[in-house]
Design a protein around this motif. Sequence first.
Motif, short mmCIF file in Angstrom:
data_model
loop_
_atom_site.label_atom_id
_atom_site.label_comp_id
_atom_site.label_asym_id
_atom_site.label_seq_id
_atom_site.Cartn_x
_atom_site.Cartn_y
_atom_site.Cartn_z
N LYS A 1 -1.35 -11.25 2.77
CA LYS A 1 -1.53 -10.41 3.96
C LYS A 1 -2.69 -9.44 3.79
O LYS A 1 -3.55 -9.31 4.66
CB LYS A 1 -0.23 -9.64 4.23
N LYS A 2 -2.72 -8.74 2.65
CA LYS A 2 -3.81 -7.80 2.41
C LYS A 2 -3.93 -7.48 0.93
O LYS A 2 -2.99 -7.69 0.16
CB LYS A 2 -3.62 -6.50 3.22
N GLU B 1 -5.37 -4.23 -1.44
CA GLU B 1 -5.85 -2.85 -1.38
C GLU B 1 -5.87 -2.23 -2.76
O GLU B 1 -5.04 -2.54 -3.62
CB GLU B 1 -4.96 -1.99 -0.47
N ASN C 1 -11.54 -7.98 0.33
CA ASN C 1 -11.26 -7.12 1.48
C ASN C 1 -12.27 -5.97 1.58
O ASN C 1 -11.90 -4.82 1.87
CB ASN C 1 -9.82 -6.57 1.41
N GLU D 1 5.00 -7.81 -3.12
CA GLU D 1 3.81 -7.12 -3.62
C GLU D 1 3.64 -7.42 -5.10
O GLU D 1 4.60 -7.36 -5.87
CB GLU D 1 3.93 -5.61 -3.40
N GLU E 1 8.52 -8.83 2.48
CA GLU E 1 7.21 -8.94 1.84
C GLU E 1 7.37 -8.98 0.33
O GLU E 1 8.43 -8.65 -0.21
CB GLU E 1 6.28 -7.80 2.25
N GLU F 1 -0.47 -7.96 -1.37
CA GLU F 1 0.73 -7.97 -0.52
C GLU F 1 0.84 -9.29 0.22
O GLU F 1 -0.11 -9.73 0.88
CB GLU F 1 0.66 -6.80 0.47
#
Length: 253
Positions: free
Chosen positions: A154-155, A157, A106, A186, A184, A171
């Motif tokens: 999803k992402k 970070e 990302n 994590e 969700e 996530e």
Amino acid sequence: MFKKLMARAGIGAAKVDTQLEKLEFQPGEAVDGKVVVQGGEVDQEIDQITVFLMTEALREADDKKIKETVKLDEYRISEAFVIRAKETKEIPFTIEIPIHAPATLNRLPLWFETGLDMPMALDAGDRDYIKVSVHPYTESILEAAERDLGFRLKKVEMEYSKRHGYVQEFEFLPGGEFRGYLDELELIFFLDHQGVRVFMQVDRKARGLGGLFAEALEMDESNIQLYFSKDELEAGASSLAKKLGTAIREHAG
């Protein structure tokens, strides 16, 4: 004297250039390279050369997320020495990417930053960006979550956590049997040479009036901790999915 004063201000001072044999690594892998120091207009004392492994992370402050520069590790490359005017000195080194280094996903920046520690002078610096892949242990667990349990990434970070410090957070959105039960999932990974400790946060979907109250009070989240040994990790993603799925099911209801 004038040249010495200018060098202290960084003008005509010694410069540093770190040269790496390659730019792509796995966590825990050795990094071979050399630091090339180019002398400036005058002789200068160098207290030491240090290489820092740096990244960026998000931190929450006043209900906003701010981006900050983070030091992940540091390596002392040399002791004190004198670099003569116009002299070129090469200092070879071998250092190690920490096993807990985040993957450059990302667009996460990761770089080595090299500095000369010079008395009474501005530090001369050098920055070299690198790529780090997902550790094979982590990759196996991610594969289990996506391929076998139906979650969709999803992402990813890099964030500051009050509980864990700076961590890379994965996530997921639920799919498969967990669709309709979770909002969700994590995952945070902590690796050692014998396995991986996984911290999971399961965010249950609000159902009915009681579920809405629980969500408002943030009681719809469960924190789970699992440890996967080296033997378990080498058994493959399908085997990992059974343990991962069982833990999630216990907290998805």
